[in-house]
Design a protein around this motif. Structure first.
Motif, PDB file in Angstrom:
ATOM      1  N   UNK A   1      27.941  27.854  33.184  1.00  0.00           N
ATOM      2  CA  UNK A   1      28.424  28.941  32.323  1.00  0.00           C
ATOM      3  C   UNK A   1      28.676  30.238  33.047  1.00  0.00           C
ATOM      4  N   UNK A   2      29.331  30.166  34.200  1.00  0.00           N
ATOM      5  CA  UNK A   2      29.501  31.361  35.032  1.00  0.00           C
ATOM      6  C   UNK A   2      30.577  32.312  34.530  1.00  0.00           C
ATOM      7  N   UNK A   3      31.531  31.816  33.717  1.00  0.00           N
ATOM      8  CA  UNK A   3      32.708  32.619  33.363  1.00  0.00           C
ATOM      9  C   UNK A   3      32.370  33.960  32.709  1.00  0.00           C
ATOM     10  N   UNK A   4      31.516  34.012  31.673  1.00  0.00           N
ATOM     11  CA  UNK A   4      31.254  35.318  31.040  1.00  0.00           C
ATOM     12  C   UNK A   4      30.714  36.372  32.011  1.00  0.00           C
ATOM     13  N   UNK A   5      29.746  35.985  32.841  1.00  0.00           N
ATOM     14  CA  UNK A   5      29.184  36.941  33.799  1.00  0.00           C
ATOM     15  C   UNK A   5      30.207  37.406  34.807  1.00  0.00           C
ATOM     16  N   UNK A   6      31.069  36.505  35.241  1.00  0.00           N
ATOM     17  CA  UNK A   6      32.106  36.881  36.205  1.00  0.00           C
ATOM     18  C   UNK A   6      33.121  37.827  35.585  1.00  0.00           C
ATOM     19  N   UNK A   7      33.482  37.573  34.342  1.00  0.00           N
ATOM     20  CA  UNK A   7      34.421  38.465  33.660  1.00  0.00           C
ATOM     21  C   UNK A   7      33.827  39.860  33.494  1.00  0.00           C
ATOM     22  N   UNK A   8      32.559  39.912  33.128  1.00  0.00           N
ATOM     23  CA  UNK A   8      31.910  41.224  33.005  1.00  0.00           C
ATOM     24  C   UNK A   8      31.892  41.927  34.351  1.00  0.00           C
ATOM     25  N   UNK A   9      31.670  41.171  35.419  1.00  0.00           N
ATOM     26  CA  UNK A   9      31.577  41.759  36.747  1.00  0.00           C
ATOM     27  C   UNK A   9      32.910  42.346  37.204  1.00  0.00           C
ATOM     28  N   UNK A  10      34.023  41.789  36.724  1.00  0.00           N
ATOM     29  CA  UNK A  10      35.328  42.345  37.095  1.00  0.00           C
ATOM     30  C   UNK A  10      35.517  43.748  36.545  1.00  0.00           C
ATOM     31  N   UNK A  11      34.684  44.119  35.581  1.00  0.00           N
ATOM     32  CA  UNK A  11      34.774  45.457  34.975  1.00  0.00           C
ATOM     33  C   UNK A  11      33.652  46.365  35.459  1.00  0.00           C
TER      34      UNK A  11
ATOM     35  N   UNK B   1      33.479  45.687  45.693  1.00  0.00           N
ATOM     36  CA  UNK B   1      33.395  44.404  46.390  1.00  0.00           C
ATOM     37  C   UNK B   1      33.062  43.274  45.416  1.00  0.00           C
ATOM     38  N   UNK B   2      32.124  43.529  44.503  1.00  0.00           N
ATOM     39  CA  UNK B   2      31.750  42.503  43.523  1.00  0.00           C
ATOM     40  C   UNK B   2      32.916  42.172  42.600  1.00  0.00           C
ATOM     41  N   UNK B   3      33.678  43.180  42.205  1.00  0.00           N
ATOM     42  CA  UNK B   3      34.842  42.934  41.352  1.00  0.00           C
ATOM     43  C   UNK B   3      35.854  42.040  42.057  1.00  0.00           C
ATOM     44  N   UNK B   4      36.127  42.326  43.318  1.00  0.00           N
ATOM     45  CA  UNK B   4      37.070  41.507  44.080  1.00  0.00           C
ATOM     46  C   UNK B   4      36.571  40.071  44.203  1.00  0.00           C
TER      47      UNK B   4
ATOM     48  N   UNK C   1      36.751  36.898  26.885  1.00  0.00           N
ATOM     49  CA  UNK C   1      37.172  38.213  27.381  1.00  0.00           C
ATOM     50  C   UNK C   1      36.935  39.283  26.327  1.00  0.00           C
ATOM     51  N   UNK C   2      37.255  38.972  25.065  1.00  0.00           N
ATOM     52  CA  UNK C   2      37.066  39.961  23.996  1.00  0.00           C
ATOM     53  C   UNK C   2      35.582  40.306  23.827  1.00  0.00           C
ATOM     54  N   UNK C   3      34.706  39.303  23.876  1.00  0.00           N
ATOM     55  CA  UNK C   3      33.271  39.558  23.736  1.00  0.00           C
ATOM     56  C   UNK C   3      32.759  40.466  24.842  1.00  0.00           C
ATOM     57  N   UNK C   4      33.229  40.193  26.065  1.00  0.00           N
ATOM     58  CA  UNK C   4      32.820  41.038  27.185  1.00  0.00           C
ATOM     59  C   UNK C   4      33.342  42.459  26.990  1.00  0.00           C
ATOM     60  N   UNK C   5      34.606  42.591  26.606  1.00  0.00           N
ATOM     61  CA  UNK C   5      35.207  43.915  26.401  1.00  0.00           C
ATOM     62  C   UNK C   5      34.486  44.688  25.304  1.00  0.00           C
ATOM     63  N   UNK C   6      34.071  43.981  24.261  1.00  0.00           N
ATOM     64  CA  UNK C   6      33.368  44.651  23.159  1.00  0.00           C
ATOM     65  C   UNK C   6      32.034  45.209  23.623  1.00  0.00           C
TER      66      UNK C   6
END
Length: 414
Positions: free
Chosen positions: A318-328, A333-336, A363-368
């Motif tokens: 389940x890495x996707x949510x954490x990675x998406x949050x990290x892009x923000x 360096x972590x974002x890249x 993505x919407x949940x992370x953005x919220x």
């Protein structure tokens, strides 16, 4: 995927609640000063109270006598002098920096270092404690202890069966490795494999000291991959499981794991460790800016080395949510790194890909959570557009690379 861990012995120790043994008050003082910010060694200075009050003549006489006992006394007298030095530094809280400097200037370091090689256990222990107290908060003393030859006997003490001596030696290596000039000498001494053994079988205190010492030594970039072997992965993962992911300790543990992920043996060990990838994913979600950067760097190293081998393992946790949050929210360096890893994770067989609706919801949940309900839609849209753009750029680069590799070096004339 928020996780809640019970407060383990490691956590209790890190919070300062664990009962200490007869020598651990010294180790705790060194940890407080060296472990959290090991690279920020203190420059010897005098406080205002030290500069305005005259040096006690009686104290000066005591230091000279202690030096004389260490140099010319019998073994029992030397042991007692070493114990007195420890007590003297600890009692001189208001002028401890000056006391350490005066003791070093009086010549106590060399005879204390010689005592480390004694066949007498009390001599080794008392000299270790004295040297630890002389080294803390004093860059010059740290360097002098190492140049006086302390590292080889400390390495031998790391091999001892006596756990008290072994862990005092670990604390000493931790303290001395905080000084930049000492790092190459300690790194070349063979101490690192013994510190890895402490990671496997030492007490909680010993393991934490070993992690910090290895982290100090790993800053020698050209030697970092040589210091560690894959056997360090399992204990590091277990320690990372038990600690707060945003702690200073987690930052050091993940930094070491990222170094280990640069070798095939290290990557394999991380992937087969019980909860290894899951623990890194949880660190991406819950870690500090530093530990998340190292954790995502480790996962990226795995996926870049062999996408087919590691991509599904990372997606499964389940890495996707954490990675998406990290892009923000992450460091630059972590974002890249998070974006690069997301690109690799999306590059999967069609039947394994996330549906667009699921991805948009994530993505919407992370953005919220990041920007609140009012701005969530706009933030999610920007994130998705950025991901699409990067995916297109990645695809175009792949097409150009394939085209270039297929172009004949000499085009025949017609």
């Amino acid at each position: 995927m928020q996780s809640s861990f019970p407060e383990t012995d490691l956590e209790k120790w890190l919070l300062g609640r664990r009962k200490q043994s007869f020598y651990s008050s010294d180790q705790r003082r060194h940890r407080e000063r060296e472990m959290g910010e090991g690279e920020n060694v203190e420059v010897e200075t005098e406080t205002e109270s030290e500069t305005t009050s005259p040096w006690n003549f009686g104290r000066h006489k005591q230091i000279v006598e202690l030096s004389e006992k260490l140099t010319n006394g019998s073994l029992n007298i030397k042991i007692e002098a070493a114990r007195e030095i420890r007590k003297l530094v600890r009692k001189s809280s208001s002028s401890s920096s000056k006391t350490r400097s005066k003791l070093a200037a009086a010549g106590v370091i060399q005879p204390l270092v010689l005592m480390l090689s004694s066949s007498n256990l009390d001599a080794r222990q008392s000299s270790l404690l004295a040297l630890l107290n002389l080294a803390v908060r004093n860059e010059r003393n740290k360097v002098q202890i190492v140049t006086s030859g302390a590292v080889p006997p400390l390495v031998e003490l790391l091999k001892m069966q006596n756990s008290n001596i072994r862990e005092l030696a670990t604390a000493a290596i931790l303290t001395l490795s905080a000084a930049e000039p000492n790092k190459p000498i300690i790194a070349a001494s063979g101490a690192a494999p013994l510190l890895v053994q402490i990671l496997k079988s030492g007490s909680v205190q010993g393991k934490v000291d070993a992690v910090t010492a290895l982290h100090n030594l790993s800053s020698i970039s050209e030697k970092s991959t040589e210091l560690l072997n894959a056997s360090a992965v399992f204990p590091l993962i277990n320690l990372l499981k038990e600690c707060k992911k945003y702690s200073k300790f987690a930052e050091k543990a993940t930094a070491l794991l990222e170094i280990l992920s640069n070798t095939e043996e290290g990557r394999t060990a991380i992937s087969i460790a019980d909860g290894g990838i899951l623990t890194l994913v949880e660190t991406v979600e819950d870690g500090s800016l530093v530990s998340t950067e190292h954790a995502v760097g480790t996962l990226l190293s795995l996926c870049q080395s062999c996408r087919d081998k590691y991509r599904e393992l990372i997606l499964k946790e389940g890495a996707i949510p954490g990675l998406l949050r990290l892009t923000v929210e992450g460091t630059a360096e972590a974002q890249d790194r998070a974006r690069m890893l997301l690109d690799l994770l999306r590059d999967s067989p069609p039947e394994k890909r996330l549906t667009s609706s699921v991805l948009e919801k994530i993505v919407y949940d992370i953005a919220e959570r990041v920007d609140g309900v009012d701005k969530a839609a706009e933030t999610a849209k920007q994130l998705l557009q950025d991901m699409v753009q990067r995916s297109m750029e990645h695809s175009m680069n792949c097409i150009q690379h394939r085209a270039a590799s297929c172009t004949p070096s000499v085009i025949p004339s017609t």
